[in-house]
Design an enzyme around this catalytic site. Structure first.
Site, PDB file in Angstrom:
ATOM      1  N   CYS A   1      10.992 -17.002  -7.954  1.00 30.55           N
ATOM      2  CA  CYS A   1       9.997 -17.179  -8.657  1.00 30.55           C
ATOM      3  C   CYS A   1      10.279 -18.401  -9.319  1.00 30.55           C
ATOM      4  CB  CYS A   1      10.701 -15.721  -9.126  1.00 30.55           C
ATOM      5  SG  CYS A   1       9.372 -15.831 -11.052  1.00 30.55           S
TER       6      CYS A   1
ATOM      7  N   CYS B   1      10.640 -17.729 -12.796  1.00 30.44           N
ATOM      8  CA  CYS B   1      11.391 -17.669 -13.785  1.00 30.44           C
ATOM      9  C   CYS B   1      12.744 -19.186 -13.145  1.00 30.44           C
ATOM     10  CB  CYS B   1      12.989 -16.927 -12.066  1.00 30.44           C
ATOM     11  SG  CYS B   1      12.699 -15.472 -12.538  1.00 30.44           S
TER      12      CYS B   1
ATOM     13  N   HIS C   1      13.539 -11.330 -15.342  1.00 25.91           N
ATOM     14  CA  HIS C   1      12.560 -11.204 -13.997  1.00 25.91           C
ATOM     15  C   HIS C   1      12.509  -9.399 -14.100  1.00 25.91           C
ATOM     16  CE1 HIS C   1      10.566 -11.847 -10.840  1.00 25.91           C
ATOM     17  NE2 HIS C   1      10.104 -10.746 -10.416  1.00 25.91           N
TER      18      HIS C   1
ATOM     19  N   ASN D   1      -1.832  -8.957 -16.923  1.00 29.24           N
ATOM     20  CA  ASN D   1      -2.547  -8.903 -15.477  1.00 29.24           C
ATOM     21  C   ASN D   1      -1.732  -8.089 -14.794  1.00 29.24           C
ATOM     22  OD1 ASN D   1      -5.237  -9.960 -15.814  1.00 29.24           O
ATOM     23  ND2 ASN D   1      -4.463 -11.759 -15.139  1.00 29.24           N
TER      24      ASN D   1
ATOM     25  N   HIS E   1       6.192 -12.594 -11.463  1.00 29.27           N
ATOM     26  CA  HIS E   1       6.653 -12.066 -13.634  1.00 29.27           C
ATOM     27  C   HIS E   1       6.449 -12.412 -14.223  1.00 29.27           C
ATOM     28  CE1 HIS E   1      10.814 -14.220 -15.061  1.00 29.27           C
ATOM     29  NE2 HIS E   1       9.747 -13.773 -15.777  1.00 29.27           N
TER      30      HIS E   1
ATOM     31  N   HIS F   1       4.082 -11.375 -18.021  1.00 31.40           N
ATOM     32  CA  HIS F   1       3.957 -12.220 -18.893  1.00 31.40           C
ATOM     33  C   HIS F   1       2.669 -11.383 -19.631  1.00 31.40           C
ATOM     34  CE1 HIS F   1       1.733 -13.285 -14.514  1.00 31.40           C
ATOM     35  NE2 HIS F   1       0.691 -13.742 -15.835  1.00 31.40           N
TER      36      HIS F   1
ATOM     37  N   HIS G   1      -0.621 -13.203 -21.493  1.00 32.54           N
ATOM     38  CA  HIS G   1      -0.994 -13.968 -22.007  1.00 32.54           C
ATOM     39  C   HIS G   1      -1.750 -14.059 -23.326  1.00 32.54           C
ATOM     40  CE1 HIS G   1      -2.434 -15.230 -17.884  1.00 32.54           C
ATOM     41  NE2 HIS G   1      -2.320 -14.235 -17.282  1.00 32.54           N
TER      42      HIS G   1
HETATM   43  P1  5GP Z   1      -1.682 -14.030 -14.135  1.00 34.99           P
HETATM   44  O1  5GP Z   1      -3.378 -14.318 -12.366  1.00 34.99           O
HETATM   45  O2  5GP Z   1      -0.793 -13.775 -13.351  1.00 34.99           O
HETATM   46  O3  5GP Z   1      -1.887 -12.695 -14.542  1.00 34.99           O
HETATM   47  O4  5GP Z   1      -1.708 -15.735 -14.354  1.00 34.99           O
HETATM   48  C1  5GP Z   1      -0.378 -16.841 -13.480  1.00 34.99           C
HETATM   49  C2  5GP Z   1      -0.854 -17.166 -14.972  1.00 34.99           C
HETATM   50  O5  5GP Z   1       0.180 -18.999 -14.903  1.00 34.99           O
HETATM   51  C3  5GP Z   1      -2.670 -18.412 -14.916  1.00 34.99           C
HETATM   52  O6  5GP Z   1      -3.025 -18.316 -15.477  1.00 34.99           O
HETATM   53  C4  5GP Z   1      -2.211 -20.073 -14.593  1.00 34.99           C
HETATM   54  O7  5GP Z   1      -2.708 -20.349 -14.856  1.00 34.99           O
HETATM   55  C5  5GP Z   1      -0.235 -20.308 -14.987  1.00 34.99           C
HETATM   56  N1  5GP Z   1       0.936 -20.920 -13.782  1.00 34.99           N
HETATM   57  C6  5GP Z   1       0.705 -21.044 -12.853  1.00 34.99           C
HETATM   58  N2  5GP Z   1       1.646 -22.171 -12.815  1.00 34.99           N
HETATM   59  C7  5GP Z   1       2.016 -22.550 -13.262  1.00 34.99           C
HETATM   60  C8  5GP Z   1       3.167 -22.722 -13.874  1.00 34.99           C
HETATM   61  O8  5GP Z   1       3.393 -23.909 -12.971  1.00 34.99           O
HETATM   62  N3  5GP Z   1       3.512 -23.647 -14.842  1.00 34.99           N
HETATM   63  C9  5GP Z   1       2.434 -22.833 -16.017  1.00 34.99           C
HETATM   64  N4  5GP Z   1       2.511 -23.571 -17.570  1.00 34.99           N
HETATM   65  N5  5GP Z   1       1.096 -22.052 -15.862  1.00 34.99           N
HETATM   66  C10 5GP Z   1       1.029 -21.357 -14.651  1.00 34.99           C
HETATM   67 ZN    ZN Z   2      10.828 -14.535 -12.472  1.00 34.19          ZN
END
Ligand code: 5GP
Ligand code: ZN
Length: 110
Positions: free
Chosen positions: A4, A7, A46, A87, A96, A98, A100
């Site tokens: 992950c 993680c 996680h 999302n 995982h 999160h 924004h």
């Molecule tokens: P999701 O679509 O899952 O809500 O958002 C995932 C977010 O993680 C995206 O905005 C993407 O830019 C960010 N992200 C993906 N890989 C990495 C990474 O390796 N490091 C960081 N800091 N952000 C990441």
């Molecule tokens: Zn995780």
């Protein structure tokens, strides 16, 4: 959880500067920012996504919003623009949980 991305970041297997860290969560910048300030608030435990949340997570969720509250004040966004976005399902790319934190003008959808 093995394999992950978040993680691995939390365990520092992938180097990343944290803007903030507590016993339960970390805050770090999104690699591909969608707003002037785009931070991710990420629980250390996680949890795959919103659909996995239960009563057991209520203190964690309170801490996440307390952290968002502190970020609003730190960045002086009270009378400006900010959003908190989560999302899920096929809209979620990193499995995982999160949050924004998007401050200031946003450039695109997250
Ligand atoms: P999701 O679509 O899952 O809500 O958002 C995932 C977010 O993680 C995206 O905005 C993407 O830019 C960010 N992200 C993906 N890989 C990495 C990474 O390796 N490091 C960081 N800091 N952000 C990441
Ligand atoms: Zn995780």
């Amino acid at each position: 959880m093995d394999n992950c991305l978040f993680c691995k970041i939390i365990k520092k297997e992938i180097p990343k500067e944290f803007d903030y860290e507590s016993e339960n969560l970390v805050v770090f910048p999104d690699i591909n920012p969608s707003a002037d300030s785009h931070l991710l608030i990420v629980p250390k435990k996680h949890i795959g996504g919103v659909e996995e949340l239960s009563q057991d997570n209520k203190d964690l969720l309170a801490e996440i919003y307390e952290t968002a509250n502190a970020l609003v004040k730190k960045k002086n966004l009270q009378n400006s623009l900010y959003r908190i976005v989560v999302n899920g399902g096929k809209a979620q790319h990193v499995p995982h949980l999160h949050f924004h934190f998007l401050g200031g003008q946003w450039k695109k959808m997250v």
